[in-house]
Design a protein around this motif. Structure first.
Motif, short mmCIF file in Angstrom:
data_model
loop_
_atom_site.label_atom_id
_atom_site.label_comp_id
_atom_site.label_asym_id
_atom_site.label_seq_id
_atom_site.Cartn_x
_atom_site.Cartn_y
_atom_site.Cartn_z
N ALA A 594 2.50 22.82 -14.17
CA ALA A 594 3.80 22.45 -15.13
C ALA A 594 4.76 22.89 -13.86
CB ALA A 594 3.55 23.05 -16.22
N LEU A 595 4.72 23.91 -13.36
CA LEU A 595 5.81 24.59 -12.47
C LEU A 595 6.01 23.89 -11.27
CD1 LEU A 595 7.91 27.00 -11.40
CD2 LEU A 595 6.00 28.01 -10.52
N LEU A 596 4.98 22.98 -10.79
CA LEU A 596 5.05 22.10 -9.76
C LEU A 596 5.74 21.14 -9.96
CD1 LEU A 596 1.65 22.22 -7.81
CD2 LEU A 596 3.50 23.23 -7.18
N ALA A 597 5.62 20.42 -11.17
CA ALA A 597 6.25 19.43 -11.89
C ALA A 597 7.65 19.57 -11.81
CB ALA A 597 5.74 19.03 -13.07
N LEU A 598 7.97 20.79 -12.30
CA LEU A 598 9.43 21.51 -12.54
C LEU A 598 10.11 21.37 -11.07
CD1 LEU A 598 11.53 22.83 -14.74
CD2 LEU A 598 10.56 24.86 -13.55
N MET A 599 9.29 21.79 -10.12
CA MET A 599 10.01 22.03 -8.64
C MET A 599 10.30 20.75 -8.25
SD MET A 599 8.86 20.87 -5.38
CE MET A 599 7.00 21.16 -5.33
N ARG A 600 9.30 19.31 -8.36
CA ARG A 600 9.87 17.99 -7.98
C ARG A 600 10.91 17.79 -8.90
NH1 ARG A 600 3.53 17.01 -7.65
NH2 ARG A 600 3.19 16.76 -5.42
N GLN A 601 11.02 18.02 -10.23
CA GLN A 601 12.14 17.50 -10.99
C GLN A 601 13.68 17.99 -10.27
OE1 GLN A 601 11.37 15.33 -13.10
NE2 GLN A 601 13.57 14.84 -13.57
N TYR A 602 13.67 19.37 -10.01
CA TYR A 602 14.57 19.91 -9.39
C TYR A 602 15.00 19.13 -8.12
CZ TYR A 602 16.06 23.43 -12.64
OH TYR A 602 16.68 23.95 -13.77
N ALA A 603 13.94 18.97 -7.23
CA ALA A 603 14.09 18.07 -6.02
C ALA A 603 14.82 16.82 -6.22
CB ALA A 603 12.80 18.00 -5.16
N LEU A 604 14.58 16.25 -7.22
CA LEU A 604 14.99 15.01 -7.70
C LEU A 604 16.36 15.10 -8.09
CD1 LEU A 604 14.09 11.79 -8.42
CD2 LEU A 604 13.91 12.58 -10.81
N LYS A 671 15.59 22.31 6.93
CA LYS A 671 16.75 21.91 6.04
C LYS A 671 16.79 20.51 5.55
CE LYS A 671 19.38 25.40 7.19
NZ LYS A 671 19.47 26.54 6.10
N LYS A 672 15.58 19.82 5.98
CA LYS A 672 15.45 18.31 5.44
C LYS A 672 14.21 18.21 4.56
CE LYS A 672 19.41 17.40 7.52
NZ LYS A 672 19.61 16.86 8.59
N THR A 673 13.63 19.34 4.20
CA THR A 673 12.31 19.34 3.43
C THR A 673 12.74 19.61 1.98
OG1 THR A 673 11.15 19.51 5.36
CG2 THR A 673 10.19 19.98 3.21
N THR A 674 12.16 18.66 1.11
CA THR A 674 12.38 19.03 -0.30
C THR A 674 11.15 18.46 -1.25
OG1 THR A 674 13.96 19.20 -2.38
CG2 THR A 674 14.09 17.17 -1.05
N GLY A 675 10.78 19.00 -2.29
CA GLY A 675 9.91 18.44 -3.13
C GLY A 675 8.59 18.59 -2.40
N ALA A 676 8.47 19.60 -1.76
CA ALA A 676 7.05 19.86 -0.74
C ALA A 676 6.47 21.14 -1.30
CB ALA A 676 7.22 20.23 0.78
N ILE A 677 4.95 20.96 -1.12
CA ILE A 677 4.26 22.07 -1.65
C ILE A 677 3.44 22.80 -0.28
CG2 ILE A 677 2.15 22.89 -3.03
CD1 ILE A 677 2.68 20.34 -4.70
N LEU A 678 3.71 23.78 0.00
CA LEU A 678 3.15 24.55 1.38
C LEU A 678 2.06 25.45 0.95
CD1 LEU A 678 6.05 23.84 2.35
CD2 LEU A 678 5.29 25.36 4.25
N PRO A 679 0.80 25.15 1.40
CA PRO A 679 -0.37 26.09 1.04
C PRO A 679 -0.24 27.33 1.94
CG PRO A 679 -1.32 23.99 1.73
CD PRO A 679 0.02 24.04 2.02
N VAL A 680 -0.65 28.57 1.38
CA VAL A 680 -0.72 29.69 2.40
C VAL A 680 -1.99 30.50 1.90
CG1 VAL A 680 0.29 31.90 3.38
CG2 VAL A 680 1.75 30.09 2.58
N ASP A 681 -3.22 29.82 2.45
CA ASP A 681 -4.38 30.46 1.70
C ASP A 681 -5.56 30.41 2.87
OD1 ASP A 681 -4.63 27.55 2.42
OD2 ASP A 681 -5.04 27.01 0.16
N GLY A 682 -5.26 30.17 4.26
CA GLY A 682 -6.00 30.37 5.22
C GLY A 682 -6.80 29.09 5.40
#
Ligand code: ZN
Length: 690
Positions: A594-604, A671-682
């Motif tokens: 749900a948090l990922l959906a929230l992140m995208r909503q804020y990007a929008l 500066k030009k990236t929004t709505g993205a998910i970056l994994p940091v998991d190796g």
């Protein structure tokens, strides 16, 4: 007149002796040890010297490379502050060649600096003070120089010389204003010799020198002169009254400052640095001056001593008075005031650059101090430290001004001399030499900042130059993490599930630094159990912290971003669970999804405001959510070692809290990236975003 604690004689025989013994252990002689001791006494009192101002010296003997005892001047080196100076802060220069320079008729500033460096016994020492020759041209063993506010309240009077005569008689001689450098050194040397019985020299519109055969005498003469000046001001200035403008209450600082910060950003227009850290001073003296009917007149008078112009420009911007409920109108009025300030500054530069024959490089036309009626005086800087320096100098300016007006008229050095200091060739030579750190001028808030990952994130942002606020439920953990980020970092105890507490915390941040640029919404909690058998209360609790708290934080941040109008960055710590569920982690995974959906909503929703919204998906990081015991039991249940478990990813390497922290830093810089998910998991194919 402002209330003041008078100048205090802080000399102590025991402390002096202890300093001599302590420094002897470092191979430092008694002269330089005592010089260091009394320099620090002067540096301790902001009414004597502020932030690198003032300078001190001692004439002594040191051994050169040939083993010969040579006469040297140990004089304050640039970059040292008297408050914290150590023996290397008074580098030794050969005295005889410096004295010989006095025979010259003229000496350029560049040649003077070069000649001083050539005389250093240690070629790696900092540049000796630009007032080195002044110290060298006096025969006295110890020489002390301050910009005492009491002395300046008199030195900045049209008839200051007459007042000093009344106060000091023969004890102190006056030297008319000359810019620091060779000419001033000669004038002061001549005045010293013409007044053999004197204890000190006042440099009109600049400050005071005292001297003596011992560290103690030179220091005590300084304190004595300042105390006499203070007594004179007290005696002669009983009639002064503040004349505040009557007005309704002002809006709170956290509402005003972000709008002011936004106005500065607009005024910079992409041509000048547009992001500033603000430091509001609401002390009685700051309010007295900012609220007075005569503010406009005073703001145009100038700085109390010329080297302050480097930190504060010649005068503050006067902000229009803010009224509650009309902040958008007010922000427009600030835009107009800033445009006027910048136009005046550019005209001042053009006028004076022409006067000196051109060739100077114009500095940005933005103010460094803002007088805000109803609030106080606001210092501006590219860091909180610089903003505090501007704020400190602004308060000292206000004190000097009020005392000077009480005595007669505050009339400091005029425009031409102020310009010559601000655009001094030695200052211009420093331009462009120090690059800002990547996140200097930015304010970042990190939630859950007391935990292992949060503390690493806060530190990573601090290392990049950002001003940091650490929020955590655990006050001690927040404080410990903030301490690692430097003395300006703000620690805030905050329950993120309490909306009022979150709003209050963000108000503190905006009130402290002037606004907000980046939020790392990091706090989270992993409740375990099969979701099919989970009590609703557990699932709801998980959503409280892993979804709703992020929403409360993002809302509070968005309100500040909107007030500033200069974009912003929302960064959420999600989790690989949001994409790749694991057994027993349903409460965690569903809330993080749900948090990922929230992140995208804020990007929008906030994209049009220039606010970016992104998420980082870390996995398998040693922290409060994945303790050593949990690692042991999980690796055991999979039949692998703990190390193999922790490095069970495509890269075959354990992922550290610092790796996650770096990802947040990079995401804030994209500066030009929004709505993205970056994994940091190796690297984990099942957790890849698709
Ligand atoms: Zn000075």
């Amino acid at each position: 007149m402002s209330p003041r604690a008078g100048a205090q004689n802080l000399w102590s025989d025991a402390d002096a002796k202890a300093a001599v013994e302590r420094y002897a252990g470092q191979g430092v002689g008694e002269d330089l040890a005592l010089r260091t001791y009394t320099a620090r006494l002067l540096g301790r009192d902001p009414k004597l010297v502020l932030h690198g101002g003032g300078n001190t010296s001692v004439k002594t003997r040191q051994r050169d490379v040939f083993g010969e005892d040579v006469e040297v001047l140990c004089v304050k080196g640039s970059g040292w502050d008297l408050a914290t100076i150590e023996p290397p802060g008074h580098p030794a220069v050969r005295l005889e060649p410096l004295r010989t320079l006095r025979r010259l008729n003229t000496l350029s500033d560049e040649d003077m600096v070069n000649a001083q460096r050539q005389c250093l016994l240690d070629s790696t020492a900092p540049n000796p003070s630009v007032e080195t020759l002044l110290h060298a041209f006096m025969a006295d063993k110890f020489v002390d120089h301050t910009h005492s506010t009491a002395i300046l309240s008199i030195a900045d009077q049209p008839d200051g010389a007459r007042m000093f005569e009344e106060i000091f008689g023969e004890q102190v001689a006056c030297v008319p204003y000359v810019m620091p450098g060779f000419d001033l050194a000669k004038a002061a040397g001549d005045a010293r010799e013409a007044n053999p019985a004197s204890h000190g020299l006042v440099l009109l519109q600049h400050g005071l020198f005292t001297y003596g055969p011992s560290a103690r005498e030179s220091y005590e003469r300084m304190i004595d002169c300042v105390a006499k000046a203070e007594a004179f001001i007290a005696r002669k200035s009983s009639g002064w009254r503040a004349t505040p403008i009557a007005a309704a209450d002002s809006p709170a600082a956290h509402e005003v400052l972000p709008r002011l910060r936004g106005a500065l950003h607009r005024a910079a227009g992409g041509r000048w640095p547009g992001r500033w850290i603000l430091d509001l001073r609401s002390s009685p003296i700051a309010r007295t001056v900012a609220d007075d009917q005569r503010l406009a007149d005073w703001a145009g008078r100038g700085v109390s001593t010329p080297d302050h112009v480097i930190r504060t420009k010649a005068g503050p911007l006067i902000a229009p008075r803010a009224e509650p409920g009309r902040l958008d109108d007010w922000a427009q009025a600030v835009d107009a005031a800033l445009a006027g300030y910048a136009a005046d500054y550019e005209a001042y530069f053009a006028r004076n650059n022409a006067r000196v024959g051109g060739g100077r490089t114009q500095l940005d036309p933005l103010p460094r101090v803002i007088a805000a009626p109803g609030l106080g005086l606001i210092g501006l800087g590219k860091t909180a430290t610089d903003a505090a320096i501007a704020g400190d100098i602004a308060e000292i300016w206000a004190e000097t001004l009020v005392d000077a007006e009480a005595l007669g008229r505050f009339e400091p050095v005029g425009e031409a001399d102020t310009f010559d200091m601000e655009y001094w060739s030695l200052e211009q030579a420093k331009l462009g030499k120090s690059a800002d750190k990547r996140l200097a001028r930015h304010v970042v808030a990190v939630t859950g900042g007391g935990g292992a990952i949060g503390a690493a994130i806060a530190k990573a942002f601090a290392d990049e130059g950002a001003e940091v606020a650490v929020l955590d439920l655990d006050a001690e953990a927040a404080e410990a993490a903030a301490r690692r980020c430097g003395h300006n970092a703000l620690a805030l105890q905050c329950d993120l599930t309490d909306a009022a507490a979150v709003d209050a915390a963000f108000a503190r941040i905006a009130g402290r630094f002037g606004g907000l640029d980046i939020v790392v919404s990091n706090a989270g909690m992993a409740l375990t159990g099969m979701v099919a058998e989970m009590p609703d209360a557990v699932l709801r609790k998980s959503f409280e912290l892993n979804l709703f708290a992020h929403q409360t934080v993002a809302k509070a941040a968005a309100a500040i971003f909107r007030a500033q109008g200069m974009g912003g960055s929302l960064l959420f710590n999600a989790s690989k669970q949001a994409i790749n569920p694991g057994p027993d982690f349903g409460a965690y995974g569903t809330s993080k999804a749900a948090l990922l959906a929230l992140m995208r909503q804020y990007a929008l929703e906030l994209g049009p405001l220039g606010v970016r919204s992104n998420a980082i998906n870390p996995d398998r990081i040693r922290s409060g959510l994945l303790t050593d015991e949990m690692i042991q039991s999980r690796s055991a249940s999979r039949g692998v070692t703990a190390d193999a478990y922790m490095s069970g990813n495509l890269l075959g390497q354990e992922v550290l809290a610092e790796d996650v922290a770096q990802a947040f830093v990079f995401a804030s810089l994209m500066k030009k990236t929004t709505g993205a998910i970056l994994p940091v998991d190796g690297g984990n194919v099942a957790a890849m975003v698709r």
